[in-house]
Design an enzyme around this catalytic site. Structure first.
Site, mmCIF file in Angstrom:
data_model
loop_
_atom_site.group_PDB
_atom_site.id
_atom_site.type_symbol
_atom_site.label_atom_id
_atom_site.label_comp_id
_atom_site.label_asym_id
_atom_site.label_seq_id
_atom_site.Cartn_x
_atom_site.Cartn_y
_atom_site.Cartn_z
ATOM 1 N N GLY A 215 -2.984 -3.673 4.274
ATOM 2 C CA GLY A 215 -3.014 -2.425 3.528
ATOM 3 C C GLY A 215 -2.590 -1.242 4.379
ATOM 4 O O GLY A 215 -1.713 -1.352 5.250
ATOM 5 N N SER A 216 -3.244 -0.124 4.179
ATOM 6 C CA SER A 216 -2.816 1.120 4.831
ATOM 7 C C SER A 216 -3.030 1.143 6.336
ATOM 8 O O SER A 216 -2.485 2.008 7.018
ATOM 9 C CB SER A 216 -3.541 2.309 4.190
ATOM 10 O OG SER A 216 -3.090 2.505 2.862
ATOM 11 N N THR A 217 -3.822 0.206 6.893
ATOM 12 C CA THR A 217 -3.940 0.171 8.352
ATOM 13 C C THR A 217 -2.590 -0.159 8.996
ATOM 14 O O THR A 217 -2.349 0.203 10.149
ATOM 15 C CB THR A 217 -4.994 -0.854 8.811
ATOM 16 O OG1 THR A 217 -4.628 -2.162 8.358
ATOM 17 C CG2 THR A 217 -6.370 -0.482 8.285
ATOM 18 N N LYS A 219 0.066 1.211 8.312
ATOM 19 C CA LYS A 219 0.843 2.448 8.446
ATOM 20 C C LYS A 219 0.905 2.934 9.897
ATOM 21 O O LYS A 219 1.788 3.729 10.239
ATOM 22 C CB LYS A 219 0.262 3.523 7.526
ATOM 23 C CG LYS A 219 0.498 3.219 6.049
ATOM 24 C CD LYS A 219 -0.277 4.148 5.130
ATOM 25 C CE LYS A 219 -0.082 3.743 3.672
ATOM 26 N NZ LYS A 219 -0.929 4.518 2.742
#
Length: 491
Positions: A215-217, A219
């Site tokens: 997920g957004s980790t 990024k």
């Protein structure tokens, strides 16, 4: 009479030669087949005829051996079995060994020739060395904090020391007690069947043997790739990022969890985890540069061992632009173990350098003398040092003023990144709550710990699941434990 004596002597000599030839045939030419014969129990009896060496945490054993008085005399015991099971694994008379019990079996069982100062003499006398001990890199307080923080929920925690790669915590829940598999009675068989049939898979080491969409980790990786490639030169400059963002070549529109993401700068988009900004950034960076950066962090590495094997974290190298956009926000085919995401966070904290993680500090003989130490670990540069410095700023702001405020620690600088990963058919599964972070005491020159936390069953209500709410408090507890331990050792 003399002739009969001569004949008898000659016949006896023939018998002696025949006995010698037969003994040579059995002991030299057929020895291997006898050794490998399933009916030969001598090795098994010898293996369990003495206490097994211990696995140590903080200098204290978390394993032991119990004298049963039976033919297979010594049975493995475990202290705080569920707490350390993702590290020790099991040593079973019925089902073999797993994890450290398996990878370090030659030392623990006494079979390693390095345990004896005279290995050739042991071969000649067929004597057996006492089992050696295996000292781990784990921090007892950090391990306990991670286990208590998960509180039986499905999930995992991995914590490492950024400057060395030492693994400080490795927890997977729900867990199990390896002692249930130690003996060879009927209860062991029932325990094996029950554990393997459990839908929650307590024997699965989620920290290193299961991959999740990060997920957004992820990024953090995308931001590093964009800065290194020069796609972003100023983290405060507004980006050309529509919200919603139409994935290239499709009619699918990507949205954000929060409002106000349109054209945000990298700094603000990172702080508030804007999908649209990072999906478009990934497309601009391109497959080649995104792949190179991901692999520099450790993705697509099939050979990682700590010393037992770690599941491969993956970044798909054969994607179109729409798939690349989703991959760049930790979805599509992007998959990572919690250990891999701890490595990503550690690289940011360590000036862009990735140290290979390891779990065994040293092995020793029964008397305590050292057999082998960990030594220097391989090092690679995941990003430019200037990029790492910029990402430290961005991750710090996530904790001071963004989605990760639950990870803040008084008296320390903490950087973090939240994530909520969708999965399942049509994203129907309960989202995974992620948090990756690092922490540095204000009195220290470098970060002491990097952590990754994933919680599979965070909340009953999908709308309330978040990395900042469910995973960040666990990471904070682990980081606090390490900083306290480090402070006690260093001052």
């Amino acid at each position: 009479m003399t002739r009969h004596i001569r004949h008898s002597a000659f016949f006896c000599a023939l018998l002696l030669v025949a006995l010698f030839v037969n003994a040579t045939r059995i002991q030299v030419f057929q020895a291997a087949s006898y050794d490998e014969n399933p009916a030969n129990r001598r090795h098994t009896i010898a293996r369990y005829g003495q206490p097994r060496g211990d696995i140590l945490v903080g200098g204290l054993p978390v394993t032991g051996s119990r004298d049963t008085g039976e033919q297979l005399r010594y049975e493995r015991t475990y202290e705080d079995g569920p707490l350390y099971a993702p590290v020790t694994g099991y040593a079973s008379q019925e089902y073999g060994t797993a994890l450290l019990e398996h990878s370090e079996d030659s030392v623990l069982s006494g079979a390693d020739p390095m345990l004896s100062p005279f290995p050739l003499w042991n071969d000649f006398t067929r004597s057996q060395n006492a089992g050696g001990d295996v000292a781990t890199t784990l921090d007892r307080a950090a391990q306990q904090a991670a286990y208590d923080g998960l509180d039986g929920r499905k999930g995992a925690v991995a914590a490492i020391e950024p400057s060395t790669g030492r693994i400080l915590a490795l927890v997977s829940t729900p867990s199990y007690d390896p002692a249930a598999l130690s003996g060879n009675d009927s209860a062991v068989g029932r325990s094996w069947t029950r554990l393997n049939g459990d839908a929650d898979k307590p024997m699965l080491n989620r920290a290193v043997r299961k991959t999740y969409p990060p997920g957004s980790t992820f990024k953090v990786v995308t931001a590093a790739a964009a800065l290194d490639a020069g796609v972003v030169k100023d983290v405060d400059q507004r980006t050309d990022s529509p919200a919603p963002y139409r994935l290239p070549g499709t009619t699918t529109r990507l949205t954000n969890e929060s409002d106000g993401c349109e054209n945000l700068s990298l700094r603000e988009a990172f702080k508030w985890s804007c999908n649209t900004v990072f999906a478009k950034l990934g497309v601009r960076v391109g497959v080649r540069n995104m792949t190179a950066t991901a692999q520099a962090f450790g993705f697509n590495d099939t050979a990682l061992r700590i010393p037992f094997s770690v599941a491969q974290s993956t970044f798909d190298t054969s994607v179109d632009k729409a798939q690349l956009a989703l991959s760049s926000i930790g979805q599509y085919n992007t998959r990572a173990t919690p250990l891999q995401m701890a490595m990503v966070s550690a690289a940011v904290a360590n000036g862009g350098q990735v140290r290979q993680p390891y779990l065994v500090e040293r092995t020793t003989r029964a008397g305590g003398s050292t057999v082998e130490t960990a030594g220097a670990r391989p090092l690679r540069q995941a990003m430019h040092p200037a990029t790492a410095a910029r990402l430290r700023e961005l991750m710090t702001e996530v904790v001071t003023d963004g989605t990760g405020t639950n990870a803040a620690i008084r008296g320390a600088t903490v950087g973090g990144k939240t994530g909520t990963a969708q999965h399942g058919l049509g994203n129907s599964g309960t989202p995974y709550a992620w948090f990756v972070s690092w922490a540095q005491d204000h009195r220290d020159m470098e970060a002491k710990v990097a952590v990754a936390v994933v919680v599979e069953d965070a909340e009953a209500d999908r709308g309330e699941i978040s990395g900042g709410g469910d995973a960040a408090p666990i990471a904070r507890a682990v980081m606090e434990a390490v900083l306290k331990s480090a402070g006690g050792r260093g001052r």
